[in-house]
Design an enzyme around this catalytic site. Structure first.
Site, short mmCIF file in Angstrom:
data_model
loop_
_atom_site.label_atom_id
_atom_site.label_comp_id
_atom_site.label_asym_id
_atom_site.label_seq_id
_atom_site.Cartn_x
_atom_site.Cartn_y
_atom_site.Cartn_z
N HIS A 153 26.01 -50.22 16.45
CA HIS A 153 26.86 -49.00 17.58
C HIS A 153 27.15 -47.67 16.60
CE1 HIS A 153 28.96 -52.16 20.01
NE2 HIS A 153 29.12 -53.20 19.25
N SER A 274 10.81 -25.05 5.96
CA SER A 274 11.68 -24.12 7.29
C SER A 274 10.65 -22.69 6.60
CB SER A 274 12.90 -24.18 7.46
OG SER A 274 12.70 -22.75 8.10
N LYS A 280 15.77 -25.78 3.33
CA LYS A 280 15.92 -26.99 4.01
C LYS A 280 14.37 -28.27 3.44
CE LYS A 280 16.44 -27.68 8.67
NZ LYS A 280 16.70 -27.39 9.87
N GLU A 287 9.60 -37.57 12.24
CA GLU A 287 9.96 -37.30 13.41
C GLU A 287 8.82 -37.72 14.41
OE1 GLU A 287 12.24 -33.06 13.42
OE2 GLU A 287 11.78 -33.67 11.43
#
Ligand code: ARG
Length: 460
Positions: A153, A274, A280, A287
């Protein structure tokens, strides 16, 4: 090519919807190989003369060379790869070219070309998946003892190790490879010679062409041969399951690479910055693996929907099998390569993971098991006792291992000092020695098993 009864040419829109050359030129190698096998067979069976067959074969070799060199002009007015090749052949060798299409049709030709392409691509995917398994095995071996939280979970459940976690993907990829290999076995039958749909009256030798193209045997029903796209569907299905596995792994990498988790550091080679936020490091490759899974599964859905209403045998709808199949299998190939690169470069933050492994009362099961083992408490009761101790620890704002013996005995007086031995994450991990369990020794057993299995595969 078929203009005998036609007086006017095609409407421009008709040409646009009809032509497949923009994408089926992908099949040029398979198409030429199929034609060369076909003409050799026609000559052997005295259906064309040796001289014509030799001229055709030489001409096809010339077409091959032109396409390979990039000097071939593909033409939309010639519709597809089959007619582009044949028409150029006629330009190069003249009259004998007209005999190549004896005893065949574009229907069995395209079915053959597609099977060859999918088969070869499935073989490449299998090799790539093996490489990804090897990358995972090396990391798993190096970090077989690196403790990390195991989740259910997405909540800390029990401590596991980074190596054990990676080995879960080695198993998944092993099954993915099995599914692709299984699809390959069924697809490796040759449709060539089914002709348009009913076979042919010429005395062809289908076993000869099948063998020449590396198929196990010819297909046994001509209607089925030109109608069947299961081979593409099965491969897309196996590819979809594989992409889904990669997507889950990619999702974990995205999570692990967040500053909040901070479990792994991705290499510069597989991260992006970024343009506005200098701090970043984005896991774009992971992704995209996750995102591209949609295209792979989409191609499977699209082809199932194309096929589901088609009466036998061939229908032009089936031309729609190509773009999705090409794109999906190429996409999967790119995703596997990206995952292999990320895995090889990935550096786990061993300390951070170990600290997280101890959080969230992850050794509660170990405590309950200790009560069962040492005090002979029934497991259900041990579960209640442990839950109360977690409550005590939670009220005090500490982990289970920071409770005093007095705290423990206030709930269960028979608990002794010995219990602290199982409350640490290392002990917990080492104790799970059941076959396939988390204990580093068990993880190493599985690493060795896989390494020997993959090592043997290479020798074949
Ligand atoms: N481009 C066609 C396809 O991909 C080749 C077969 C065409 N056959 C036909 N009877 N029009 O399906």
């Amino acid at each position: 090519m078929w203009g005998g009864r036609y007086s006017t040419g095609m409407d421009a829109v008709m040409e646009e919807i009809n032509a497949s050359i923009d994408f089926d030129k992908t099949l040029w190698r398979q198409d030429i190989a199929g034609s060369r096998a076909h003409v050799a067979m026609l000559a052997q069976q005295d259906i064309v003369t040796q001289a014509d067959a030799a001229a055709i074969d030489k001409g096809l070799a010339a077409v091959h060379a032109e396409i390979e060199a990039g000097s071939f002009t593909f033409s939309r007015s010639l519709e597809d790869i089959h007619m582009n090749v044949e028409s150029r052949l006629a330009e190069i060798i003249g009259a004998p070219a007209g005999r190549l299409h004896t005893a065949r049709s574009r229907n069995d030709q395209v079915a053959t070309d597609m099977r060859l392409w999918v088969r070869d691509t499935v073989d490449d995917l299998d090799a790539q998946l093996r490489d990804l398994q090897l990358a995972l095995l090396d990391k798993a071996e190096a970090f077989a003892g690196a403790v990390m939280p195991g989740f259910t979970h997405l909540q800390s459940a029990q401590p596991t190790t980074f190596g054990h976690h990676l080995m879960a993907y080695v198993e998944m990829l092993g099954r993915d490879r099995g599914r692709l290999q299984d699809a390959r076995k069924r697809m490796n039958e040759c449709p060539l010679g089914a002709a348009a749909l009913c076979g042919t009256s010429f005395p062809i030798d289908r076993a000869m062409t099948a063998k020449a193209l590396g198929f196990d045997r010819p297909t046994a029903n001509s209607l089925d041969s030109v109608s069947d796209r299961d081979f593409a569907l099965e491969s897309l299905s196996a590819a979809s399951i594989c992409a889904m596995h990669l997507s889950r792994f990619a999702e974990e990498i995205v999570l692990w690479a967040t500053p909040q988790f901070n479990f792994v550091r991705l290499s510069d080679r597989f991260s992006t910055g970024s343009s506005i936020m200098p701090q970043k490091r984005n896991p774009d490759a992971a992704e995209l693996v996750r995102g591209k899974t949609g295209r792979v599964i989409g191609a499977l859905n699209a082809l199932l929907i194309v096929m589901k209403g088609l009466p036998l045998s061939y229908a032009k709808d089936m031309q729609e099998d190509k773009e999705g199949t090409f794109d999906a299998l190429r996409t999967l190939s790119l995703c596997i390569a990206a995952m292999a690169g990320m895995v090889r470069d990935m550096e786990p933050n061993v300390k951070v993971m170990k600290k997280a492994a101890g959080a969230g009362y992850a050794t509660a099961t170990d405590l309950a098991d200790w009560l069962v083992r040492t005090l002979k408490t029934p497991f259900r009761e041990a579960h209640h006792v442990t839950a109360r101790l977690v409550g005590v620890a939670s009220d005090k704002g500490v982990g289970l291992e920071k409770l005093t013996l007095a705290d423990l005995q206030a709930v269960e007086p028979r608990i002794t000092q010995d219990v602290f031995a199982v409350l640490g994450v290392d002990k917990s991990v080492r104790s799970r020695v059941s076959y396939g369990g988390t204990a580093p020794q068990q993880v190493r057993v599985q690493v060795r098993r896989w390494k020997s299995r993959l090592g043997k595969e290479q020798k074949v």
